[in-house]
Design a protein around this motif. Structure first.
Motif, short mmCIF file in Angstrom:
data_model
loop_
_atom_site.label_atom_id
_atom_site.label_comp_id
_atom_site.label_asym_id
_atom_site.label_seq_id
_atom_site.Cartn_x
_atom_site.Cartn_y
_atom_site.Cartn_z
N GLU A 1 10.09 -4.97 1.93
CA GLU A 1 10.25 -5.82 0.76
C GLU A 1 10.16 -7.44 1.29
OE1 GLU A 1 12.42 -3.51 1.25
OE2 GLU A 1 12.07 -2.13 -0.31
N ALA A 2 8.99 -7.93 1.40
CA ALA A 2 8.51 -9.31 1.87
C ALA A 2 8.80 -10.21 0.70
CB ALA A 2 7.15 -9.33 2.37
N ASP A 3 8.35 -11.44 0.86
CA ASP A 3 8.58 -12.58 -0.13
C ASP A 3 8.22 -12.25 -1.31
OD1 ASP A 3 9.90 -13.95 2.01
OD2 ASP A 3 8.00 -15.01 2.42
N PRO B 1 3.77 -8.88 -3.37
CA PRO B 1 2.28 -8.74 -3.19
C PRO B 1 2.21 -7.53 -1.63
CG PRO B 1 2.36 -10.76 -3.72
CD PRO B 1 3.68 -10.51 -3.59
N TYR B 2 3.21 -7.81 -0.84
CA TYR B 2 2.89 -7.17 0.50
C TYR B 2 3.40 -5.70 -0.05
CZ TYR B 2 3.72 -5.60 5.17
OH TYR B 2 3.44 -4.52 6.22
N ALA B 3 4.38 -5.57 -0.79
CA ALA B 3 4.90 -4.21 -0.85
C ALA B 3 4.09 -3.45 -1.81
CB ALA B 3 6.43 -4.54 -1.72
N GLU B 4 3.28 -4.11 -2.92
CA GLU B 4 2.46 -3.76 -3.53
C GLU B 4 1.14 -3.11 -2.75
OE1 GLU B 4 1.16 -6.59 -6.38
OE2 GLU B 4 3.45 -6.54 -7.40
N ALA B 5 0.80 -3.98 -1.84
CA ALA B 5 -0.45 -3.57 -1.02
C ALA B 5 -0.03 -2.15 -0.20
CB ALA B 5 -0.75 -4.65 -0.20
N CYS B 6 1.16 -2.14 0.41
CA CYS B 6 1.79 -1.08 1.35
C CYS B 6 1.77 -0.05 0.43
CB CYS B 6 3.00 -1.68 1.92
SG CYS B 6 2.62 -2.90 3.27
N TRP C 1 5.35 4.20 4.83
CA TRP C 1 4.96 2.89 5.43
C TRP C 1 5.88 2.61 6.71
CZ3 TRP C 1 8.60 -1.02 6.36
CH2 TRP C 1 8.06 -2.36 6.89
#
Length: 305
Positions: free
Chosen positions: A63-65, A74-79, A89
């Motif tokens: 769970e990034a920014d 967005p990072y979690a969505e991409a991962c 992950w």
């Protein structure tokens, strides 16, 4: 060349144990990470007795920014699209870190990455639980019972369940506390405590400290370059940093040592009550003004600083 640099350059995967410790130099196997002096040099030593140079990433988290004003990460969505789940992950992230030579998860890592085979540290945020705010430079009242309560609660909730963990290196107490003048606030801790409400324990401690140090209020007023004729007049003084007399600086430094000592004593007692096995790593520092008095106050109450 410092010894730890040689370790990094010479250590190969075959020379590392399951914790990432270097098998060519050994201390004692205690079952937990600890500090030990070997051949005149202090080292971290891992649970099986091999020296350990901690090389970590501060924040390993799914769970990034969040995009401001939205709920999107967005990072979690991409991962999630790539790996299918947070668990997958996590496994991939830890494998990547090991391949890159890292051996420690920093304190801002997700708790789901802990106990997955890689050593880690945890931050307890004890003063933060008692009212400190490191980003805005707000200090907690370190003489208030709220500090004792915060330390006990953090230790009971976080330390007690992990007392037998072999992967836990230790605990940071807090992050970048405001100990004195810096970019967040221009005041010393003593000045801030003098501006607390009259019934605050920190205000009482500050006044008791000054009364013991200065024979009369007139002596204090002259030493600090003030114009007050009674202690109660301090209620109307608003400190804003700026020029201080040499005595005001000295009083502030000595009071800082007193307050910091209580902070470390309270934290140490709570942690050691619930977890006698793991390292106390001090608090993360960002204030050069306070480095010497804080380190002196922490002596004997933390394992690493």
């Amino acid at each position: 060349m410092p010894a730890f640099v040689v370790v990094i350059m010479c250590a190969t995967p075959a020379a590392l144990d399951e914790f990432g410790g270097w098998t060519a130099l050994q201390g004692h196997a205690t079952g937990f990470f600890h500090t030990e002096q070997i051949e005149g040099q202090w080292w971290l030593v891992d649970p099986v007795g091999n020296v350990f140079f901690s090389l970590g990433v501060n924040a390993v988290t799914f769970e990034a920014d969040v995009i401001q004003g939205t709920n999107r990460i967005p990072y979690a969505e991409a991962c999630l699209a790539k790996y299918g789940s947070r668990e997958a992950w996590t496994a991939a992230a830890l494998a990547n870190l090991r391949e890159l030579g890292f051996n420690t998860l920093g304190s801002w890592s997700g708790s789901y990455t802990f106990e997955q085979g890689m050593p880690y540290t945890i931050i307890l945020n004890i003063a933060a639980r008692a009212g400190a705010n490191w980003q805005h430079g707000r200090a907690a009242d370190l003489f208030s019972p709220s500090l004792d309560q915060a330390a006990e609660k953090a230790a009971a909730e976080i330390c007690a369940p992990r007392r037998d963990s072999q992967l836990l290196i230790g605990y940071f107490l807090d992050n970048e506390l405001h100990w004195g003048p810096d970019w967040r606030a221009p005041t010393t801790l003593l000045e801030e405590y003098l501006m607390l409400p009259p019934d605050a324990p920190g205000r009482k401690a500050a006044l008791d400290f000054l009364r013991a140090r200065h024979a009369t209020v007139e002596d204090f007023s002259a030493a600090w370059g003030l114009s007050i004729a009674e202690w109660a007049a301090l209620d109307d003084v608003k400190f804003a940093g700026g020029n201080r007399t040499p005595q005001a600086w000295q009083d502030s430094l000595d009071f800082l040592r007193l307050a910091a000592r209580r902070y470390f004593e309270v934290c140490n007692a709570a942690i050691r009550h619930h977890d006698p096995n793991h390292l106390i790593l001090g608090c993360r520092e960002a204030n050069g003004f306070a480095a010497e008095p804080i380190a002196a106050s922490a002596r004997g109450l933390v394992d690493v600083f």
